[in-house]
Each structure stands twice: as structure tokens, then as C-alpha cells.
Design an enzyme around this catalytic site. Structure first.
Site, short mmCIF file in Angstrom:
data_model
loop_
_atom_site.label_atom_id
_atom_site.label_comp_id
_atom_site.label_asym_id
_atom_site.label_seq_id
_atom_site.Cartn_x
_atom_site.Cartn_y
_atom_site.Cartn_z
N TRP A 34 0.85 -1.20 0.00
CA TRP A 34 0.00 0.00 0.00
C TRP A 34 0.88 1.26 0.00
CZ3 TRP A 34 -0.52 4.01 3.62
CH2 TRP A 34 -1.61 4.86 3.43
N HIS A 35 2.03 1.16 0.66
CA HIS A 35 2.91 2.33 0.75
C HIS A 35 3.64 2.59 -0.56
CE1 HIS A 35 2.19 1.75 5.05
NE2 HIS A 35 2.53 3.01 5.18
N GLY A 36 3.80 1.57 -1.38
CA GLY A 36 4.49 1.77 -2.66
C GLY A 36 4.99 0.46 -3.20
#
Lengths: 361, 461
Positions: B304-306
Site C-alpha cells: 500500500w505504501h508503494g
């Protein structure tokens, strides 16, 4: 549920805020003095920016949260940051003139006016030369060219010293330049075009100058100044655009200043020196300036080697914490480097009086 | 616009006054318009389009879900809605070369997904009013970095909008000031050490890397919780309560406890919508099922963060910490009992230290520019003292001193406010006394703030 936010409460809020602002204003006038800079004016005839000597001649520049950097500045009667007057009699100065052209690094608000590199040059060369400085914050290489035209007409200098710092070259592009009263370069089918951004005074600016709190926020803390990094980070002058700009500007300087010795002083990548690594792109940029300088018969002082060897020997920085402008040590080093180059510059042939370019060396 | 921009401080009073004076029935429109202006000020034109697309699609799927005749149809519609949202997020965030800016998208896409699941599970009724639903996704205080709000918590508040009462107004203002303080006085100052070290990790060794990693743990906390305080404070002025996102995360006694205190709205989201369904599905595997669900959940959390290996390993590490605790927790409890350490403050302190260090180890992968740098840091943390003069050159003595004093002051205020009614006592004082406190706080912010053009860390997620 507690009491509502009443209309009376909301109406009283600005009054309370005003009381608070008065306290803050007083603090930044007398306890931590906010920076003061001179008033700008636009010289319609020469199409250049200068400072207005009729408004304010002396002031205190400060920088940092606690105004750690403090220095007095003076504006001379010609509107330049210099404690000395630029003497001209019968349209000509009494002694040959060395004109130093640049941006805030030449203005040197951060150091007292007798500690900048121009003052050191004046002390060393004053018997023979007048050393006049022409610095304007935010100016780029395109504006230096414009300033050099004014300098040539007004002072007929024998030596022109241009001080190039990071971002001066690519900052000259019209696409990125936005300082009113300054000239920028753009491409057209017929070659490079110079465009002057119209200058207009602003009421908001005059109001901001009167309020110490606003000056503190903007000048001391660098807060909310669009496009300016307080640490001095600027784009690196590399690539095809940079090459074309340097070619054009240097060729104009050569063509317009026959008989004049030109010295390009290129600032060192100080942040990289402190890190211990100089990126290849910076080396390429300095090599580019050097080669174009040689092509045009200019001399060049590259501060990199001197600053690197001094820094690695004694770990003393050339700028301030939180302000990338040169400190007194930096100015001293620059003056020494120019003086070291000086005998060679003087002995070498000047740009021929004919406008024809000398052979590339 | 961002919360530390000049535009925001001009925008906020105007919006507040307009909100205050507008009739009740128009307030949601005003907040919606303000949210659009806020988002448009980022000067990324397609972002507003993406927001409208996500809102329209999710709104429509919500209504269709409610009208679906069979559970199978409902299930298919749910998946269609979730996949649509994930596709939008994927295109913006995960296509190579970072062609798009996706500020805020992952936050409101998660809100949209939670809404669809809640409607499918009949926890929530679908919202029939598109305006309220759009405002649920777009409400500007939480648009860029959350908190990730549940429909059941936020939409009912948006339907009865009124300005916050005097207490909410005052506490909201203080939260905004507190958030700014965390960002400009503490987080920005800590970044002065972290950024140069993590940009050139090979130039540093041992204690410098260790210190930069510890400092980063506090930088990201003060940065993110500072943002959240401003978001919560701003929402409070409009009479809206957003979810608390932080609760002293570094006083956690286990990694599970850390996730109950860190980015709470997000950790609840992944727990409810990823972990729990997986755990249910794999319940026959017992402890192994729970452990596997935890690993997968935290890998998704990293993703989700990258889409970098660093985030994936960061998530994976947290997954492994949590999964292994499933197996060792019973033994640990027994051991504590045998050694008579149950309830011991020393044991608690020890656990806090261990948890903090485990979290810091994972932060290395989160912060490093690439996997190579992360591995270098992780393998050179104990490589001796190295050249400390470079660290002193970077940070000096004043910066860490100011950071420590400021962190201490905040901790003291937080401690005192838990024991006494500080706010009431403060507002009982005469105006001149309060004015002196405001003056002190603003001077502290202006004089000791470290101002740069650095954005809030989480804005890029």
C-alpha cells in the site's frame, strides 16, 4: 455539548490577534531584529534593477531564527551595495576600474561591507585600481550581461569580474525566470532572444517592508518564499541548454567589451565538498565554463580546488549554517584566489579591440 | 495545498467564516467546494477527476449492492467495486516510472473499499445522497493523509454539520498549533540529520547509521502525527471528530501493541478487511493460519505504501514479527510466570526497548532510497564509531539540543494534560496571561522552527 462559538467571540478574535501581533512586531523590531534590505528601483534608461539611494542608505541585514548573522550594509549614491562612492569625473573614473558583477554573493549582505572579497581586492589593488561592485539579489547570468552593458557605459572598466554561482546559467531561461526588472534568455528561430520582465512596484511589498514580523518570516526564516530553498539548493547548470546559454552570454560579453580583461569566478560545489564527493555533473559544468571562457579569451578562477583542499585540511566551512552565502572566511578565500590569478590575468593579452573572436586556446 | 503552506493559513479562516455564517443545509456544499479547492490547489488537474471517478463508481456500486437480489450477485458486485477501486489506485500508483502523482488517492480508495465491504456485510446502509458520499471521501482535513475514516463514523456527522462548540474550537486551534510544532520544530529538525545520512549511506558507518535510524523513527512519528493533529484540529473547528491515529506508539510493549498505537485508522482497516477474512478462511490451519494471514496482511500493508522492495520488506518484517509472536507468546507468558516477572516495570521497559528496536530495524527498509542502501545500513549498524565529525558537521550541537528540549516539552504537556484539566485551567486565566502563552508558543515556532520546503512524509503514500 459546551457553549457555542458566539458571534461576539469571533468578532473579538481579531482584536486579540492584533494584540498578539503588536507583541510579535515589537519583538522583531527590538529583541531579534528582522532583516532589512534596501528599496529596489528600476532604471528605465539602462533597463536594470538597482537600489533606491533616496529612500534608505544604511541598514542591518540579519538572518536565522535568532538573527545569528548580522551585518551592516550601505547603499551608495549610484544605488549599489557598497560603502564607497563610485567616483567619476568628466565621464571617466579617476583610476582604472575593476567591476565585479554578480548576484547576492556580490552584494554580500551577510558580511560587513569591509569584509567582502571586493573590499579585500580594494585593499590589495587600491593603489592602482578602483574596485566597484554591482550585485543584485536574484540576478542570473542573463542579467549579469545586462548589468555589464550599463557598467561599460558608465564606468569603462578595464577588468570585468563575473561571479557565477549554482543555478545562474539555467536560471537565465525565460521559462524559469520571473524576477520583474530582469532580463532572461529564450530560443527563437533566429537564435537566443533577450526578454525583459516588466517591472512594477507593489503596494503589498511596501507594506511587507514596513512590518518587521513579515520581514522576519520571509527574510530571516525563508518561509513561504516560492521557489527558494533556504538551504540554497538550486538546479545544476548542466546539459545542452546550459551550454547554449553560456556560449551566447560569453560571446556577447566578449563582443561588447573590447579591450577589457574578463575574469570568470566560478563558485565551488561547497555542499558536495563538505560531503566529500563532487558529482561528475558538476565537474562537467566547470569544465564547460572553462572551455567557453578560454574560447572567448577570458580568465577563470575555479574555487573548487582551493576550497576543497582548505576544507579537508581544517574543516572550516565557507558559508553559514542555514545560509549558503559566503561567510567572511569564504570571502577571504575568494579574494585570495582572484589575487593569485591576478598577475597572470594582467599579463595576458586582453580581448582585442576588434570584435573578432580570438582563436580558441 | 498542504497544511504547512501559506495558502492553507489564508484558506482556513475564510472557509471557517463562510461555514460559520452559512445556513445549516448549505454547509456540506461549502465544505465540499472547499475540499475541491484544497485538492485543486495541488495543481495536478487529473486528481479531481480521479476523486470524482472513485466517488461515482463506489456510490453506484453501493446502491447496486443494496438492490442485488441474491447473495451471489451481491458478492460479484462487491468484487467488481473493489477491483474497480484497486485498478484506479494501481494505475495511478503502481505503474512503472511514477508517471502519475497520486496524492491522497490511496487514502480515499481505502475508504471507498471499506464502504463497499460494510454495505455488502450490511454493517452500513448505502448512502443515497451523492453529495454527502462525495464529501465523505473528499473532506479536506483528511483528504491527503487520512485518517482513513469509516462511513459509519463520518457520514452521520456530515449530515448534521454545525461549527464546533467553544471547547472544540479552542482545542482544535491548539491541535493545529501542536501539529505545526511537531512538524516544523521537531520533525524538520530531525530530518536535517536523517536526510543527508540516508542519501549517502556508504559515507557513514556504525554509530552514525544507528543514530540516523533512531532519529528517523522519531522524525516520521512527529511528522505524521503532526499532520494528523492539524487534520483533527481543523475538522474539529467544523464540528467533525476524526479518528485518532496515534497513541504513544513507541511505548508499545510488542509489535502487535505498536500497531494498535501507530496509524490506527490504517491498522484497523487492514485488520478488519484483510487479516480477519484471511484468518477466517484459514482457520483450519490454526496458529499457522493466523500467522500466514498476518504475513500476507503486512505484505499488503507494505505494498500500500508503494511498489518498492523496501516497503515490501518493511511490511514483511512486521508480518514476521507478528506471525512469530503467535507461536512464542504462550511460552513467553509461561516463562514470565515462572520467573515471577509478570507485571514487573523492568519487564515492561525491556519489552518497550525490544519493540522499539524491532520497529527501527524495519524503518531502515522503509526509509532507505533503495534495497542496496537498506542492506548496507542494516549490515553496518554496528560497524564502529566512524567519523563523528561529519555527523557534528551535519547536525551541530544546537539542533539535537533544541529537538530534545522540544520533545521533552511536548511529552511533559501530554503527561500533565492527562492528570489535570490543563485546558480549563488555561482558559480561566485572564486574557493577558493567555496572550503571553500564545506569544511564547508563536515565538518558539518562528524562532526555533526549521523551515524547509519538505512535504509531510506520508503525503506521498
Amino acid at each position: 455539548m459546551g457553549s457555542e462559538v458566539s458571534l461576539g467571540y469571533l468578532l473579538r478574535l481579531p482584536l486579540k490577534l492584533a494584540a498578539l501581533l503588536v507583541l510579535l512586531e515589537a519583538s522583531f523590531r527590538w529583541i531579534i531584529p528582522a532583516a532589512y534590505t534596501p528599496y529596489l528601483c528600476f532604471d528605465e534608461k539602462e533597463s536594470i534593477l538597482r537600489y533606491d539611494p533616496s529612500k534608505l542608505r544604511v541598514g542591518l541585514y540579519t538572518h536565522g531564527g535568532l538573527a545569528e548573522i548580522r551585518a551592516r550594509w550601505h547603499i551608495n549614491s549610484m544605488g549599489w551595495v557598497n560603502a564607497r562612492e563610485y567616483a567619476i569625473s568628466n565621464g571617466r573614473p579617476a583610476k582604472p576600474v575593476i567591476a565585479v558583477i554578480g548576484d547576492s554573493y556580490v552584494e554580500a549582505f551577510q558580511v560587513d561591507s569591509d569584509h567582502d572579497f571586493a573590499s579585500v581586492l580594494r585593499t590589495e589593488l587600491g593603489a592602482t585600481y578602483e574596485v566597484y561592485t554591482f550585485g543584485m539579489s536574484g540576478a542570473e547570468l542573463s542579467q549579469y550581461l545586462q548589468m555589464s552593458r550599463y557598467v561599460r557605459k558608465a564606468f569603462h572598466p578595464q577588468v570585468l569580474i563575473f561571479v557565477l554561482v549554482d543555478g545562474d546559467v539555467l536560471g537565465s531561461r525565460l521559462a524559469t525566470g520571473n524576477k520583474p526588472g530582469c532580463v532572461y534568455f529564450s530560443h527563437s528561430t533566429s537564435g537566443m532572444v533577450e526578454t525583459l520582465i516588466p517591472y512594477a512596484g507593489s503596494t503589498a511589498k511596501s507594506l511587507y517592508r514596513k512590518m518587521a514580523l513579515l520581514r522576519y518570516i520571509r527574510l530571516n526564516r525563508g518561509l513561504w518564499v516560492p521557489g527558494v530553498s533556504p538551504s540554497g539548493d538550486r538546479s545544476l547548470d548542466a546539459g545542452k541548454d546550459a551550454h547554449e546559454i553560456i556560449d551566447y552570454a560569453f560571446a556577447c560579453i566578449r563582443r561588447e567589451n573590447p579591450g577589457c580583461t574578463v575574469l570568470m569566478v566560478v563558485d565551488a560545489p561547497r555542499r558536495d565538498i563538505y560531503r566529500g564527493k563532487i558529482p561528475k555533473s558538476n565537474i562537467e559544468y566547470r569544465a564547460l565554463v572553462k572551455s567557453v571562457s578560454l574560447q572567448n579569451g577570458f580568465h577563470m578562477v575555479d574555487l573548487s580546488d582551493a576550497m576543497a583542499s582548505l576544507y579537508y585540511a581544517n574543516h572550516v566551512k565557507f558559508d553559514f549554517d542555514g545560509n549558503y552565502h559566503w561567510n567572511e572566511h569564504g570571502h577571504q578565500v575568494i579574494a585570495e584566489q582572484i589575487l593569485e590569478e591576478w598577475p597572470r590575468s594582467r599579463l595576458r593579452a586582453r580581448i582585442p579591440r576588434s570584435v573578432a573572436a580570438p582563436e580558441a586556446r | 495545498m498542504t497544511f504547512n503552506s501559506l495558502e492553507f493559513f489564508l484558506f482556513m479562516p475564510v472557509v471557517y467564516l463562510a461555514y460559520y455564517f452559512s445556513p445549516d443545509r448549505f454547509r456540506w456544499m461549502l465544505l465540499l467546494a472547499a475540499s475541491f479547492i484544497f485538492y485543486a490547489a495541488l495543481k495536478v488537474p487529473y486528481l479531481l477527476g480521479v476523486l470524482l471517478l472513485v466517488a461515482t463508481a463506489t456510490y453506484a456500486f453501493g446502491l447496486w449492492l443494496d438492490r442485488a437480489p441474491t447473495p451471489q450477485a451481491k458478492y460479484r458486485l462487491l468484487w467488481a467495486g473493489v477491483v474497480t477501486n484497486i485498478l484506479i489506485l494501481g494505475v495511478l500508483k503502481y505503474i512503472p516510472f511514477h508517471a502519475f502523482v497520486a496524492i491522497g488517492v490511496s487514502f480515499y480508495v481505502f475508504q471507498a473499499i471499506s464502504y463497499l465491504i460494510d454495505v455488502h456485510d450490511e454493517i452500513e446502509k448505502p448512502e443515497p445522497h451523492f453529495g454527502y458520499f462525495l464529501l465523505y471521501l473528499a473532506f479536506f482535513p483528511k483528504l491527503l493523509q487520512g485518517p482513513i475514516e469509516r462511513a459509519g463514523h463520518l457520514i452521520p456527522q456530515l449530515k448534521v454539520l454545525r461549527p464546533g462548540d467553544l471547547q472544540a474550537f479552542r482545542s482544535g486551534m491548539w491541535m493545529i498549533v501542536g501539529g505545526l510544532f511537531k512538524k516544523v520544530v521537531i520533525a524538520e529538525r530531525l530530518a536535517l540529520l536523517v536526510d543527508p545520512v540516508y542519501s549517502n549511506v556508504q559515507d557513514y558507518a556504525g554509530i552514525s547509521l544507528l543514530l540516523a535510524t533512531y532519529v528517523y523513527a522519531f522524525q516520521i512519528y512527529y511528522d505524521f502525527s503532526g499532520y494528523t493533529d492539524i487534520a483533527l484540529g481543523t475538522a474539529r473547528l467544523f464540528g467533525v471528530d476524526l479518528t485518532e491515529n496515534f497513541h504513544s506508539p513507541y511505548s508499545a510493549t510488542s509489535v502487535a501493541d505498536f500497531w494498535r498505537r501507530w496509524h490506527i485508522s490504517f491498522s484497523r482497516w487492514i485488520l478488519d478487511y484483510i487479516f480477519k477474512p484471511l484468518q477466517m478462511r484459514w482457520r483450519d490451519w490454526q496458529s499457522w493460519g493466523t500467522a500466514s494471514a498476518l504475513v500476507v496482511t503486512f505484505l499488503a500493508c507494505g505494498l500500500w505504501h508503494g511498489s518498492s522492495w523496501g516497503f515490501l520488506i518493511w511490511g514483511g518484517l512486521h508480518g514476521i514479527y507478528m506471525a512469530s509472536s503467535v507461536f512464542y507468546n504462550p511460552y513467553q507468558k509461561r516463562l514470565d510466570g515462572v520467573l515471577g516477572l509478570k507485571g514487573s516495570p523492568y519487564l515492561r521497559l525491556w519489552r518497550i526497548l525490544v519493540t522499539f528496536n524491532l520497529v527501527c530495524l524495519a524503518w531502515i527498509f522503509f526509509r532507505a532510497s533503495n534495497l542496496k542502501d537498506a542492506v548496507f545500513v542494516a549490515t553496518h549498524l554496528f560497524g564502529g564509531i566512524g567519523d563523528m565529525s561529519r555527523l557534528i558537521d551535519l547536525w551541530g550541537f544546537r539542533e539535537p539540543f533544541v529537538a530534545l528540549i522540544s520533545m521533552g516539552l511536548l511529552a511533559l504537556l501530554s503527561f500533565l494534560s492527562k492528570r489535570q484539566h490543563l485546558a480549563e485551567a488555561f482558559f480561566d486565566r485572564p486574557f493577558w496571561a493567555r496572550c503571553l502563552v500564545y506569544y511564547g508558543v508563536i515565538m518558539y515556532l518562528l524562532v526555533l522552527g526549521s523551515f524547509s520546503s519538505r512535504a509531510f512524509v506520508y503525503v506521498r503514500f
